[in-house]
Design an enzyme around this catalytic site. Structure first.
Site, PDB file in Angstrom:
ATOM      1  CB  THR A 315      54.772  47.414   3.095  1.00 46.96           C
ATOM      2  OG1 THR A 315      56.165  47.021   2.465  1.00 46.96           O
ATOM      3  CG2 THR A 315      54.925  47.330   4.656  1.00 46.96           C
ATOM      4  CG  HIS A 367      49.576  56.121  20.447  1.00 45.74           C
ATOM      5  ND1 HIS A 367      48.273  56.409  20.666  1.00 45.74           N
ATOM      6  CD2 HIS A 367      49.809  55.503  21.349  1.00 45.74           C
ATOM      7  CE1 HIS A 367      47.883  55.603  21.882  1.00 45.74           C
ATOM      8  NE2 HIS A 367      49.042  55.188  22.264  1.00 45.74           N
TER       9      HIS A 367
END
Length: 404
Positions: A315, A367
């Site tokens: 992005t 994560h």
């Protein structure tokens, strides 16, 4: 003969759509293939064209959620086209001319008395700490009466005109509601972290300055930043395959290909079309695909299939002036790279302070799938490729890599 127009399926797994707006009115005569409605799904906004010509009868209201396959309107194909019926383009042109022809309303005529106040009204206004020009008088010719002064309410330093304090309540489109739902889900359901780095863009600036004209003339597409970033990401995904993975329940799915989603701004908001198999594309092919998808998104022609199935997202908030951000992961993907604006900053090079065009980059990652070592290593690999594009991305032969 009456034709029942049903909601077509916009894509796999979509079971209902919402009537965003009708482009025709009940009882209008419509031509075959004429757009009659805009429908929202949770992935895109699409136009609904008339399947045949005839008089239309609407069976759903704007804002209604309609199941795929349900009847939304009827078209009487036997009905004759009314005399004097005009096409939509003609109607729009006539409406435009009518608007231009309209004369603005004359402003209310003011007199010497307008805004003046009676002695009693002046005293009351002075006690309230108000000026006579801060309220509108109801007396003859706009004179401020004692009653006007008594009813006047002091504002916090600024006279407020209620006519200028308006609000609007508007239902969010199905696409926007789905985006909001997905963004909240990402924050709640993933262990999202963001790591940052900076990139010296001077080498890419030098390459673009040297080859952009030849590249444009030969390939009819500009040599932008997206091809460099896409190919740098593809290389980094090969080095750190966990970033090119995602969680599915108790399983981790990894991919040996790179379908890169690119966030682009469209008329209906943010859209994320996908560059398929970016790992086998050249600079020219990436730039051509970016241009094609951006045009389709801008023109509202992007399809659901073109926006599904990506494995990683890029992005670019820099086009809007963003210096730094923490981009939100595009589920079910596990990583997203945020590009930002390029600003000349002082940096140390070989023990000396020099001015270089610097871009901050950010990698948000899940994560649960990606450890800190992989996330930092991935972003460093992207940085290395962007700062050494000739050696790493072009195999030391820019002309061949750019197909010049």
């Amino acid at each position: 003969m009456i034709l029942e127009m049903k909601v077509p399926s916009p894509g796999e797994s979509i079971t209902e759509v919402e009537i965003a707006s009708w482009l025709v009115q009940d009882g209008d005569y419509v031509e075959k293939d004429q757009p009659i409605a805009e429908v929202d799904s949770d992935k895109a906004t699409l136009e609904l064209p008339a399947e045949e010509s005839g008089i239309i009868t609407l069976k759903a209201e704007e804002g209604d959620a309609v199941a795929v396959g349900a009847v939304v309107c009827l078209i009487d194909m036997d009905a004759a086209k009314p005399d004097g019926a005009k096409s939509e383009s003609v109607k729009k042109e006539e409406t435009k001319k009518e608007v231009i022809a309209e004369k603005p309303k004359e402003a209310a005529v003011k007199t010497y008395a307008t805004g003046s106040a009676s002695p009693a009204a002046k005293k009351i206004l002075a006690e309230k700490g108000m000026e006579s020009d801060s309220i509108v008088g109801t007396g003859k010719d706009g004179r401020i009466t004692k009653e006007d002064a008594v009813n006047a309410v002091p504002s916090m330093g600024v006279a407020m005109n209620e006519e200028n304090r308006k609000s609007e309540r508007k239902k969010l489109s199905m696409l926007r509601r789905k985006v909001a739902e997905r963004l909240v889900a990402v924050k709640n359901e993933t262990a999202m972290l963001t790591t940052f780095n900076e990139v010296d863009m001077q080498p890419i600036f030098d390459l673009r300055k040297k080859y952009k004209e030849d590249f444009k003339n030969k390939h009819d597409v500009s040599l932008g930043f997206m091809s460099f970033f896409t190919l740098a990401v593809v290389r980094a995904l090969k080095l750190f395959p966990d970033v090119n993975s995602m969680i599915d329940g108790d399983y981790k799915i990894s991919y040996d290909f790179a379908d890169i989603s690119i966030a682009v701004s469209g008329p209906k908001g943010l859209m994320v079309p996908v560059i398929r198999n970016a790992e086998i594309l050249s600079f020219k092919e990436v730039e051509s695909e970016v241009k094609r998808l951006a045009i389709r998104a801008r023109d509202g022609q992007i399809t659901v299939d073109e926006m599904t199935g990506g494995t990683f997202t890029i992005t670019n908030g820099g086009v809007f002036g963003s210096m730094l951000s923490t981009p939100i992961i595009n589920p079910p993907q596990s990583g997203i790279l945020g590009m930002h604006n390029i600003v000349e900053r002082p940096v140390a090079v070989d023990g000396k302070v020099v001015i270089r065009p610097i871009m901050y980059v950010a990698l948000s990652y899940d994560h649960r799938v990606i450890d800190g070592k992989e996330s930092v290593g991935f972003l460093v690999a992207v940085k290395e490729a962007l700062e050494n594009p000739v050696e790493i991305l072009m195999d030391k032969n820019p002309k061949e890599a750019l197909e010049l």
